[in-house]
Design a protein around this motif. Structure first.
Motif, PDB file in Angstrom:
ATOM      1  N   UNK A  34       0.824  -1.210   0.000  1.00 31.58           N
ATOM      2  CA  UNK A  34       0.000   0.000   0.000  1.00 31.58           C
ATOM      3  C   UNK A  34       0.860   1.262   0.000  1.00 31.58           C
ATOM      4  N   UNK A  35       1.926   1.284   0.814  1.00 29.50           N
ATOM      5  CA  UNK A  35       2.770   2.475   0.849  1.00 29.50           C
ATOM      6  C   UNK A  35       3.539   2.628  -0.469  1.00 29.50           C
ATOM      7  N   UNK A  36       3.905   1.521  -1.102  1.00 28.19           N
ATOM      8  CA  UNK A  36       4.565   1.597  -2.416  1.00 28.19           C
ATOM      9  C   UNK A  36       3.625   2.239  -3.433  1.00 28.19           C
ATOM     10  N   UNK A  37       2.370   1.822  -3.431  1.00 27.82           N
ATOM     11  CA  UNK A  37       1.394   2.393  -4.356  1.00 27.82           C
ATOM     12  C   UNK A  37       1.161   3.882  -4.060  1.00 27.82           C
ATOM     13  N   UNK A  38       1.038   4.229  -2.794  1.00 29.20           N
ATOM     14  CA  UNK A  38       0.837   5.628  -2.411  1.00 29.20           C
ATOM     15  C   UNK A  38       2.029   6.478  -2.847  1.00 29.20           C
ATOM     16  N   UNK A  39       3.240   5.946  -2.682  1.00 30.09           N
ATOM     17  CA  UNK A  39       4.450   6.650  -3.103  1.00 30.09           C
ATOM     18  C   UNK A  39       4.436   6.863  -4.617  1.00 30.09           C
ATOM     19  N   UNK A  40       4.128   5.814  -5.370  1.00 28.25           N
ATOM     20  CA  UNK A  40       4.048   5.886  -6.837  1.00 28.25           C
ATOM     21  C   UNK A  40       3.039   6.952  -7.266  1.00 28.25           C
ATOM     22  N   UNK A  41       1.864   6.942  -6.656  1.00 25.08           N
ATOM     23  CA  UNK A  41       0.813   7.900  -6.996  1.00 25.08           C
ATOM     24  C   UNK A  41       1.245   9.328  -6.655  1.00 25.08           C
ATOM     25  N   UNK A  42       1.950   9.493  -5.543  1.00 22.75           N
ATOM     26  CA  UNK A  42       2.359  10.837  -5.113  1.00 22.75           C
ATOM     27  C   UNK A  42       3.397  11.461  -6.035  1.00 22.75           C
ATOM     28  N   UNK A  43       4.151  10.647  -6.760  1.00 20.90           N
ATOM     29  CA  UNK A  43       5.247  11.151  -7.592  1.00 20.90           C
ATOM     30  C   UNK A  43       4.928  11.210  -9.084  1.00 20.90           C
ATOM     31  N   UNK A  44       3.848  10.559  -9.502  1.00 16.76           N
ATOM     32  CA  UNK A  44       3.570  10.444 -10.936  1.00 16.76           C
ATOM     33  C   UNK A  44       2.255  11.126 -11.317  1.00 16.76           C
ATOM     34  N   UNK A  80      15.893   1.696  -3.797  1.00 14.00           N
ATOM     35  CA  UNK A  80      17.332   1.513  -3.609  1.00 14.00           C
ATOM     36  C   UNK A  80      18.073   1.565  -4.934  1.00 14.00           C
ATOM     37  N   UNK A  81      17.492   0.913  -5.948  1.00 13.48           N
ATOM     38  CA  UNK A  81      18.144   0.884  -7.257  1.00 13.48           C
ATOM     39  C   UNK A  81      17.119   0.543  -8.334  1.00 13.48           C
ATOM     40  N   UNK A  82      17.466   0.907  -9.561  1.00 11.53           N
ATOM     41  CA  UNK A  82      16.657   0.484 -10.702  1.00 11.53           C
ATOM     42  C   UNK A  82      17.576   0.376 -11.913  1.00 11.53           C
ATOM     43  N   UNK A  83      17.302  -0.630 -12.713  1.00 15.30           N
ATOM     44  CA  UNK A  83      18.099  -0.854 -13.920  1.00 15.30           C
ATOM     45  C   UNK A  83      17.259  -1.652 -14.903  1.00 15.30           C
ATOM     46  N   UNK A  84      17.269  -1.222 -16.140  1.00 11.18           N
ATOM     47  CA  UNK A  84      16.506  -1.944 -17.165  1.00 11.18           C
ATOM     48  C   UNK A  84      15.025  -1.886 -16.853  1.00 11.18           C
ATOM     49  N   UNK A  85      14.434  -3.052 -16.609  1.00 16.07           N
ATOM     50  CA  UNK A  85      12.995  -3.138 -16.328  1.00 16.07           C
ATOM     51  C   UNK A  85      12.721  -3.381 -14.845  1.00 16.07           C
ATOM     52  N   UNK A  86      13.769  -3.487 -14.016  1.00 13.54           N
ATOM     53  CA  UNK A  86      13.605  -3.858 -12.608  1.00 13.54           C
ATOM     54  C   UNK A  86      13.963  -2.726 -11.652  1.00 13.54           C
ATOM     55  N   UNK A  87      13.260  -2.728 -10.526  1.00  6.96           N
ATOM     56  CA  UNK A  87      13.498  -1.743  -9.482  1.00  6.96           C
ATOM     57  C   UNK A  87      13.401  -2.436  -8.128  1.00  6.96           C
ATOM     58  N   UNK A  88      14.372  -2.132  -7.250  1.00  2.00           N
ATOM     59  CA  UNK A  88      14.352  -2.701  -5.902  1.00  2.00           C
ATOM     60  C   UNK A  88      13.876  -1.640  -4.923  1.00  2.00           C
ATOM     61  N   UNK A  89      12.756  -1.911  -4.288  1.00  2.00           N
ATOM     62  CA  UNK A  89      12.149  -0.996  -3.322  1.00  2.00           C
ATOM     63  C   UNK A  89      12.330  -1.590  -1.923  1.00  2.00           C
ATOM     64  N   UNK A 107      11.264  -5.451  -2.067  1.00  3.16           N
ATOM     65  CA  UNK A 107      10.511  -6.057  -3.163  1.00  3.16           C
ATOM     66  C   UNK A 107      11.233  -5.747  -4.464  1.00  3.16           C
ATOM     67  N   UNK A 108      11.353  -6.738  -5.315  1.00  7.32           N
ATOM     68  CA  UNK A 108      11.858  -6.528  -6.659  1.00  7.32           C
ATOM     69  C   UNK A 108      10.637  -6.393  -7.569  1.00  7.32           C
ATOM     70  N   UNK A 109      10.541  -5.226  -8.197  1.00  7.39           N
ATOM     71  CA  UNK A 109       9.417  -4.906  -9.071  1.00  7.39           C
ATOM     72  C   UNK A 109       9.865  -4.937 -10.531  1.00  7.39           C
ATOM     73  N   UNK A 110       8.937  -5.247 -11.424  1.00  2.00           N
ATOM     74  CA  UNK A 110       9.177  -5.193 -12.861  1.00  2.00           C
ATOM     75  C   UNK A 110       8.240  -4.150 -13.468  1.00  2.00           C
TER      76      UNK A 110
END
Length: 131
Positions: A34-44, A80-89, A107-110
């Motif tokens: 939920x906090x990941x989604x809220x963060x995404x929404x707040x920045x985009x 923490x990092x992102x590269x290519x299609x992946x991001x580590x939150x 979490x590793x996100x794609x």
């Protein structure tokens, strides 16, 4: 560059309590998502959110201390990092009253194209929003 930490405070509701009278382990994961989604929404923008979506590849959770009904917790997240299609939150859930860490997780996100749902390279402008 040090990533900015996004924070959200919550009060532990009765629905989060399990048979051992503490917060259920699955609930911590839900709060992280939920906090990941809220963060995404707040920045985009709405346009960015319609063009791109994220899916989870994996989670790692370290449970350090229990928490209980009515306690105030702070859920923190950062990229923490992102590269290519992946991001580590990363996530950290702390109890502000005593400073104890309750949970540490990542979490590793794609990153996906919102129309085709195929992996898409994370654009520079998206990556920069979270640094």
């Amino acid at each position: 560059m040090k990533p900015s930490i996004f924070k959200k405070r919550i009060i532990v509701p009765p629905s989060a309590i399990d048979g051992l009278n503490h917060v259920n382990n699955v609930t911590y994961l839900q709060w992280c998502l939920e906090v990941a989604e809220t963060h995404w929404i707040s920045k985009t923008t709405e346009k960015q959110r319609s063009e791109f979506v994220w899916v989870v590849l994996n989670h790692f959770i370290l449970y350090k201390n229990p928490s209980f009904l009515g306690e105030e917790l702070e859920v923190q997240t950062w990229i923490d990092s992102h590269e290519g299609v992946k991001s580590e939150r990363h996530y950290k859930i702390v109890r502000p009253v005593d400073g104890k860490t309750i949970v540490e997780a990542k979490t590793l996100w794609c990153f996906l194209d919102g129309k085709t749902f195929r992996p898409a390279k994370i654009p520079k402008e998206i990556g920069e929003l979270f640094q």
